[in-house]
Design a protein around this motif. Structure first.
Motif, PDB file in Angstrom:
ATOM      1  N   SER A  12      26.259  46.628   3.743  1.00  0.00           N
ATOM      2  CA  SER A  12      25.971  47.918   4.375  1.00  0.00           C
ATOM      3  C   SER A  12      26.837  48.971   3.693  1.00  0.00           C
ATOM      4  CB  SER A  12      26.357  47.909   5.853  1.00  0.00           C
ATOM      5  OG  SER A  12      25.705  46.871   6.515  1.00  0.00           O
ATOM      6  N   TYR A  13      26.333  50.182   3.633  1.00  0.00           N
ATOM      7  CA  TYR A  13      27.176  51.319   3.236  1.00  0.00           C
ATOM      8  C   TYR A  13      27.455  52.070   4.521  1.00  0.00           C
ATOM      9  CZ  TYR A  13      25.894  50.415  -1.642  1.00  0.00           C
ATOM     10  OH  TYR A  13      25.714  49.844  -2.884  1.00  0.00           O
ATOM     11  N   GLY A  14      28.692  52.013   5.006  1.00  0.00           N
ATOM     12  CA  GLY A  14      28.991  52.578   6.318  1.00  0.00           C
ATOM     13  C   GLY A  14      28.166  51.837   7.355  1.00  0.00           C
ATOM     14  N   ARG A  15      27.392  52.607   8.128  1.00  0.00           N
ATOM     15  CA  ARG A  15      26.566  51.941   9.150  1.00  0.00           C
ATOM     16  C   ARG A  15      25.171  51.615   8.651  1.00  0.00           C
ATOM     17  NH1 ARG A  15      27.865  55.032  14.742  1.00  0.00           N
ATOM     18  NH2 ARG A  15      30.013  54.338  14.933  1.00  0.00           N
ATOM     19  N   LYS A  16      24.919  52.014   7.405  1.00  0.00           N
ATOM     20  CA  LYS A  16      23.557  51.844   6.885  1.00  0.00           C
ATOM     21  C   LYS A  16      23.398  50.486   6.193  1.00  0.00           C
ATOM     22  CE  LYS A  16      20.523  54.044   3.580  1.00  0.00           C
ATOM     23  NZ  LYS A  16      20.558  54.883   2.400  1.00  0.00           N
ATOM     24  N   PRO A  17      22.634  49.556   6.808  1.00  0.00           N
ATOM     25  CA  PRO A  17      22.468  48.243   6.161  1.00  0.00           C
ATOM     26  C   PRO A  17      21.513  48.338   4.970  1.00  0.00           C
ATOM     27  CG  PRO A  17      21.256  48.326   8.232  1.00  0.00           C
ATOM     28  CD  PRO A  17      21.903  49.669   8.075  1.00  0.00           C
ATOM     29  N   VAL A  18      21.829  47.603   3.897  1.00  0.00           N
ATOM     30  CA  VAL A  18      20.912  47.531   2.747  1.00  0.00           C
ATOM     31  C   VAL A  18      20.136  46.215   2.827  1.00  0.00           C
ATOM     32  CG1 VAL A  18      20.688  47.594   0.236  1.00  0.00           C
ATOM     33  CG2 VAL A  18      22.493  48.907   1.349  1.00  0.00           C
ATOM     34  N   PHE A  19      20.874  45.104   2.971  1.00  0.00           N
ATOM     35  CA  PHE A  19      20.209  43.818   3.208  1.00  0.00           C
ATOM     36  C   PHE A  19      21.137  42.934   4.026  1.00  0.00           C
ATOM     37  CE2 PHE A  19      21.406  43.986  -1.415  1.00  0.00           C
ATOM     38  CZ  PHE A  19      22.609  43.299  -1.314  1.00  0.00           C
ATOM     39  N   GLY A  36      11.814  45.505  -6.630  1.00  0.00           N
ATOM     40  CA  GLY A  36      11.847  46.101  -5.297  1.00  0.00           C
ATOM     41  C   GLY A  36      11.661  47.598  -5.461  1.00  0.00           C
ATOM     42  N   SER A  37      11.244  48.256  -4.392  1.00  0.00           N
ATOM     43  CA  SER A  37      10.974  49.690  -4.497  1.00  0.00           C
ATOM     44  C   SER A  37      12.285  50.474  -4.638  1.00  0.00           C
ATOM     45  CB  SER A  37      10.185  50.157  -3.274  1.00  0.00           C
ATOM     46  OG  SER A  37      10.867  49.730  -2.124  1.00  0.00           O
ATOM     47  N   ASN A  38      12.175  51.761  -4.947  1.00  0.00           N
ATOM     48  CA  ASN A  38      13.373  52.609  -5.081  1.00  0.00           C
ATOM     49  C   ASN A  38      14.180  52.552  -3.795  1.00  0.00           C
ATOM     50  OD1 ASN A  38      11.297  54.867  -6.840  1.00  0.00           O
ATOM     51  ND2 ASN A  38      12.966  53.737  -7.742  1.00  0.00           N
ATOM     52  N   GLY A  39      15.474  52.302  -3.947  1.00  0.00           N
ATOM     53  CA  GLY A  39      16.360  52.267  -2.787  1.00  0.00           C
ATOM     54  C   GLY A  39      16.340  50.947  -2.029  1.00  0.00           C
ATOM     55  N   ALA A  40      15.603  49.958  -2.533  1.00  0.00           N
ATOM     56  CA  ALA A  40      15.507  48.666  -1.811  1.00  0.00           C
ATOM     57  C   ALA A  40      16.832  47.913  -1.827  1.00  0.00           C
ATOM     58  CB  ALA A  40      14.406  47.810  -2.427  1.00  0.00           C
ATOM     59  N   GLY A  41      17.605  48.078  -2.911  1.00  0.00           N
ATOM     60  CA  GLY A  41      18.905  47.394  -2.961  1.00  0.00           C
ATOM     61  C   GLY A  41      19.139  46.551  -4.208  1.00  0.00           C
ATOM     62  N   LYS A  42      18.367  46.774  -5.268  1.00  0.00           N
ATOM     63  CA  LYS A  42      18.498  45.960  -6.487  1.00  0.00           C
ATOM     64  C   LYS A  42      19.878  46.143  -7.145  1.00  0.00           C
ATOM     65  CE  LYS A  42      14.926  48.031  -8.215  1.00  0.00           C
ATOM     66  NZ  LYS A  42      14.702  48.899  -7.050  1.00  0.00           N
ATOM     67  N   SER A  43      20.275  47.417  -7.333  1.00  0.00           N
ATOM     68  CA  SER A  43      21.582  47.675  -7.960  1.00  0.00           C
ATOM     69  C   SER A  43      22.693  47.142  -7.066  1.00  0.00           C
ATOM     70  CB  SER A  43      21.804  49.184  -8.171  1.00  0.00           C
ATOM     71  OG  SER A  43      20.808  49.696  -8.984  1.00  0.00           O
ATOM     72  N   THR A  44      22.546  47.332  -5.765  1.00  0.00           N
ATOM     73  CA  THR A  44      23.552  46.846  -4.814  1.00  0.00           C
ATOM     74  C   THR A  44      23.697  45.333  -4.932  1.00  0.00           C
ATOM     75  OG1 THR A  44      23.021  48.680  -3.339  1.00  0.00           O
ATOM     76  CG2 THR A  44      24.152  46.796  -2.344  1.00  0.00           C
ATOM     77  N   PHE A  45      22.558  44.639  -5.021  1.00  0.00           N
ATOM     78  CA  PHE A  45      22.546  43.179  -5.154  1.00  0.00           C
ATOM     79  C   PHE A  45      23.324  42.758  -6.417  1.00  0.00           C
ATOM     80  CE2 PHE A  45      20.066  39.243  -6.382  1.00  0.00           C
ATOM     81  CZ  PHE A  45      20.429  38.475  -5.286  1.00  0.00           C
ATOM     82  N   SER A 176      14.358  45.481 -12.849  1.00  0.00           N
ATOM     83  CA  SER A 176      13.502  46.381 -13.614  1.00  0.00           C
ATOM     84  C   SER A 176      12.281  46.771 -12.799  1.00  0.00           C
ATOM     85  CB  SER A 176      13.058  45.696 -14.907  1.00  0.00           C
ATOM     86  OG  SER A 176      12.243  46.551 -15.657  1.00  0.00           O
ATOM     87  N   HIS A 177      11.811  47.996 -13.072  1.00  0.00           N
ATOM     88  CA  HIS A 177      10.528  48.406 -12.486  1.00  0.00           C
ATOM     89  C   HIS A 177       9.393  48.038 -13.443  1.00  0.00           C
ATOM     90  CE1 HIS A 177      12.308  50.417  -9.107  1.00  0.00           C
ATOM     91  NE2 HIS A 177      13.140  51.059  -9.913  1.00  0.00           N
ATOM     92  N   ASP A 178       9.762  47.565 -14.632  1.00  0.00           N
ATOM     93  CA  ASP A 178       8.767  47.236 -15.639  1.00  0.00           C
ATOM     94  C   ASP A 178       8.315  45.787 -15.449  1.00  0.00           C
ATOM     95  OD1 ASP A 178       7.268  46.790 -17.892  1.00  0.00           O
ATOM     96  OD2 ASP A 178       8.598  47.922 -19.207  1.00  0.00           O
TER      97      ASP A 178
END
Ligand SMILES: Nc1ncnc2c1ncn2[C@@H]1O[C@H](COP(=O)(O)OP(=O)(O)OP(=O)(O)O)[C@@H](O)[C@H]1O
Length: 227
Positions: A12-19, A36-45, A176-178
């Motif tokens: 989570s970032y603060g109170r906002k859960p990513v996964f 995953g779509s934009n903002g889904a959490g790929k970079s975070t993962f 990747s989105h590709d």
């Protein structure tokens, strides 16, 4: 064999859960695509796997001593030449620049290594980071959007390089989105969506069709609801 075992991974970032509560297992000799779509959490993962950000849960890295991460928007010091940057990255991993190997790899990317990095274009900077990472010989390679900004020929070289590395028991993750590129390369596909991640070991070629069909349905519904 190297292994990455993920148990109850939550972020989570603060109170906002990513996964939350992700359980997954991967092994070396594979390229593992992350979509995953934009903002889904790929970079975070990928950042969690790299250990760059705090998370809850456990990530076991078996027989993995060094991890290399290519971030989606890599930072660069302006007054440093390409060559100095590569030397810096290698010294950070206690190794020296093998000039012949560097020249061989750079015969593909054709970077002006004597030039200051501030004179590099976006794609050139990405190639410089890739070059440094490939020379580091990390046990685990995490590539966040490696094809973004690369021209078609460089992308094709990267695909072939990664295929060669895979044969040598490399352990690679690519977000990747590709999807087409991932289909060419990946042995597994992890889909991050709705706060969770699931592994699709097969049927990679169906993914693009599924995405297109879902998009067609959604667009059709929007048009029919406005009529
Ligand atoms: N440092 C941060 N602080 C707060 N929220 C963040 C931070 N980094 C990412 N987020 C949020 O976490 C979520 C996941 O972001 P992330 O960058 O991992 O997504 P992504 O799947 O890589 O997206 P994209 O495809 O657009 O690159 C997003 O909702 C984003 O707004």
């Amino acid at each position: 064999m190297k292994q990455l075992i993920i148990e109850s991974l939550s972020k989570s970032y603060g109170r906002k859960p990513v996964f939350a509560n992700i359980d997954l297992c991967y092994r070396s000799g594979t390229v593992n695509g992350i979509i995953g779509s934009n903002g889904a959490g790929k970079s975070t993962f990928l950042n969690c796997i790299a250990g760059f950000i705090p998370y809850s849960g456990k990530i076991f890295k078996k027989n993995i001593r060094t991890v290399g991460l290519l971030t989606a928007n890599p930072y660069m010091f302006p007054r440093i030449t390409g060559y100095e940057f590569i030397e810096f990255c290698l010294s950070a991993k206690n190794s020296k620049t093998d000039k012949r190997r560097l020249q061989r790899l750079n015969s593909l990317f054709e970077l002006p290594l004597a030039q200051y990095a501030e004179e590099y274009s976006t794609g050139m900077l990405k190639k410089l980071h890739l070059l440094a990472l490939l020379l580091q010989d990390n046990d685990l390679l995490l590539l966040d959007e490696p094809f973004n900004g690369l021209d078609a020929v460089s992308s094709a070289y990267l695909v072939e390089l990664l295929k060669e590395l895979k044969k040598q028991d490399a352990f690679i993750f690519i977000s990747s989105h590709d999807v087409n590129r991932l289909i060419q390369l990946a042995d597994t596909l992890t889909i991050i969506e709705n706060g969770t991640a699931c592994l699709k070991p097969d049927a990679l070629s169906d993914i693009e069709k599924e995405i297109q069909e879902a998009a067609r349905e959604k667009v059709k519904n929007i048009f029919s609801s406005t009529e």
